[in-house]
Scaffold this motif. Sequence first.
Motif, PDB file in Angstrom:
ATOM      1  N   GLU A 199     -56.810  31.658 -66.788  1.00  0.00           N
ATOM      2  CA  GLU A 199     -55.415  31.683 -67.263  1.00  0.00           C
ATOM      3  C   GLU A 199     -55.070  33.054 -67.813  1.00  0.00           C
ATOM      4  O   GLU A 199     -53.929  33.501 -67.743  1.00  0.00           O
ATOM      5  N   TYR A 200     -56.092  33.714 -68.358  1.00  0.00           N
ATOM      6  CA  TYR A 200     -55.920  35.080 -68.877  1.00  0.00           C
ATOM      7  C   TYR A 200     -55.502  36.023 -67.740  1.00  0.00           C
ATOM      8  O   TYR A 200     -54.574  36.813 -67.883  1.00  0.00           O
ATOM      9  N   ALA A 201     -56.196  35.932 -66.598  1.00  0.00           N
ATOM     10  CA  ALA A 201     -55.894  36.812 -65.464  1.00  0.00           C
ATOM     11  C   ALA A 201     -54.479  36.545 -64.945  1.00  0.00           C
ATOM     12  O   ALA A 201     -53.734  37.484 -64.642  1.00  0.00           O
ATOM     13  N   ALA A 202     -54.110  35.269 -64.868  1.00  0.00           N
ATOM     14  CA  ALA A 202     -52.767  34.920 -64.382  1.00  0.00           C
ATOM     15  C   ALA A 202     -51.696  35.451 -65.340  1.00  0.00           C
ATOM     16  O   ALA A 202     -50.673  35.986 -64.909  1.00  0.00           O
ATOM     17  N   TRP A 203     -51.964  35.343 -66.624  1.00  0.00           N
ATOM     18  CA  TRP A 203     -51.017  35.862 -67.636  1.00  0.00           C
ATOM     19  C   TRP A 203     -50.834  37.372 -67.440  1.00  0.00           C
ATOM     20  O   TRP A 203     -49.720  37.890 -67.438  1.00  0.00           O
ATOM     21  N   THR A 204     -51.944  38.061 -67.256  1.00  0.00           N
ATOM     22  CA  THR A 204     -51.912  39.523 -67.139  1.00  0.00           C
ATOM     23  C   THR A 204     -51.197  39.959 -65.855  1.00  0.00           C
ATOM     24  O   THR A 204     -50.475  40.952 -65.847  1.00  0.00           O
ATOM     25  N   LEU A 205     -51.358  39.192 -64.787  1.00  0.00           N
ATOM     26  CA  LEU A 205     -50.695  39.513 -63.511  1.00  0.00           C
ATOM     27  C   LEU A 205     -49.170  39.578 -63.670  1.00  0.00           C
ATOM     28  O   LEU A 205     -48.526  40.457 -63.121  1.00  0.00           O
ATOM     29  N   VAL A 206     -48.603  38.639 -64.431  1.00  0.00           N
ATOM     30  CA  VAL A 206     -47.139  38.571 -64.530  1.00  0.00           C
ATOM     31  C   VAL A 206     -46.553  39.237 -65.779  1.00  0.00           C
ATOM     32  O   VAL A 206     -45.358  39.513 -65.837  1.00  0.00           O
ATOM     33  N   ASN A 207     -47.403  39.506 -66.775  1.00  0.00           N
ATOM     34  CA  ASN A 207     -46.913  40.136 -68.003  1.00  0.00           C
ATOM     35  C   ASN A 207     -47.375  41.584 -68.172  1.00  0.00           C
ATOM     36  O   ASN A 207     -46.819  42.320 -68.998  1.00  0.00           O
ATOM     37  N   GLY A 208     -48.414  41.965 -67.432  1.00  0.00           N
ATOM     38  CA  GLY A 208     -48.896  43.344 -67.482  1.00  0.00           C
ATOM     39  C   GLY A 208     -49.203  43.822 -68.893  1.00  0.00           C
ATOM     40  O   GLY A 208     -49.869  43.122 -69.664  1.00  0.00           O
ATOM     41  N   TYR A 209     -48.693  45.007 -69.204  1.00  0.00           N
ATOM     42  CA  TYR A 209     -48.970  45.632 -70.501  1.00  0.00           C
ATOM     43  C   TYR A 209     -48.009  45.199 -71.609  1.00  0.00           C
ATOM     44  O   TYR A 209     -48.010  45.782 -72.693  1.00  0.00           O
ATOM     45  N   ALA A 210     -47.193  44.184 -71.335  1.00  0.00           N
ATOM     46  CA  ALA A 210     -46.274  43.707 -72.385  1.00  0.00           C
ATOM     47  C   ALA A 210     -47.076  43.272 -73.609  1.00  0.00           C
ATOM     48  O   ALA A 210     -48.185  42.739 -73.484  1.00  0.00           O
ATOM     49  N   LEU A 211     -46.517  43.521 -74.772  1.00  0.00           N
ATOM     50  CA  LEU A 211     -47.139  43.089 -76.030  1.00  0.00           C
ATOM     51  C   LEU A 211     -47.421  41.591 -75.956  1.00  0.00           C
ATOM     52  O   LEU A 211     -46.511  40.812 -75.696  1.00  0.00           O
ATOM     53  N   ASN A 212     -48.677  41.200 -76.137  1.00  0.00           N
ATOM     54  CA  ASN A 212     -49.046  39.779 -76.045  1.00  0.00           C
ATOM     55  C   ASN A 212     -48.636  39.004 -77.298  1.00  0.00           C
ATOM     56  O   ASN A 212     -48.181  37.876 -77.223  1.00  0.00           O
ATOM     57  N   HIS A 213     -48.852  39.593 -78.457  1.00  0.00           N
ATOM     58  CA  HIS A 213     -48.344  38.994 -79.703  1.00  0.00           C
ATOM     59  C   HIS A 213     -48.325  40.018 -80.815  1.00  0.00           C
ATOM     60  O   HIS A 213     -49.028  41.017 -80.761  1.00  0.00           O
TER      61      HIS A 213
END
Length: 334
Positions: A199-213
């Motif tokens: 799920e981490y990889a999928a999150w990174t694919l669509v959010n890239g370098y956006a601030l996670n939190h």
Amino acid sequence: SASSDYHGHPQDSSFLGGESFFRNTLSAMEDVYLNRNPTAKKILELVHSYEKDHICYDHFAFRTFGVNDHGIDSIARFFMDFGYVQREELSFPAKKLKAYWFSPPSEVRAGPGAGVNGPLPRIFISQLLVDQMTSEAQVNFKFGFVEVHSIEMLLVVAEKYTAMSGNGYMHSALASALGCLTWETPSFSEFQQLARESEYAAWTLVNGYALNHVTVSAHRLKSNLRKIDNLNKFIEENGFRLNSEGGILKVSPDGLLLQSSTVADSSSFHFSEGITESIPRCYIEFAERLVLPQFKNVAEDKVEEFHRRDGFEVGNADKIFESTSKDQLSRKAA
Ligand code: OOG
Ligand code: NI
């Protein structure tokens, strides 16, 4: 070392680049985050209505792919150029992740304002452990296990998109501040394939370098919300869901680092096939750092940040990662 800049500040603790440029960049990253994540925005407004300008950030967090130079170093570079210092590594073998945290330059640590104009946040950056996946894929292949396909697929997709990004990793801070990906729009089918494996990889694919939190520093608040139990209750009473993985409150083994987080918002994303689907976005976190035993006699109004528990905790972080998981998001929808 004796090296110092022209003001006589020691090089290893002073702000190296221009502070206002740095803070403006943090502010742009925060804007992207707040515009995409209504829950985080509403919670900050809610806490602000009680606390006025006492909201400080404990840390900002980013996620990365560990391939084609698009790992931790790619976004760490920006922070290190502004005086941040790399600290301990944290490892999450079951999630196939590792992370480093970075401490801010000490001279500007106690900035005068609030939010991004206050004390500079710590930085937490993680990445996929691709080396480990490669060797596991090889072992699985040798023994003919079926999961070889999904692990290899993850590598292929991560490599494909980071290759498309080219030198994009050198501009990760810019991408984060603008809120765009450094690679082309992903396909929904690849997103789904990744999500099955990580799920981490999928999150990174669509959010890239956006601030996670962003993480609100609970102990720096002034009202009774400075105790994280009160803060958690307040958040829940106002209708927000907290990540329940391993319990709402995450406590380090030494008992001194207390953390909690919301469940991530989701929003629609236009995939390359022309379909629009819901994807996980970001969450907001809360952290209370208790006074270290050796400083327990320091008067309450004299306690500063360095008297408190510093750093991060693998056991806490492992559960906080789940704030963007399907499990937690489906609880939120229920
Ligand atoms: C980071 C999760 C860990 C912490 O403070 O320990 C974390 C992530 O979800 O990318 O934020
Ligand atoms: Ni965090």
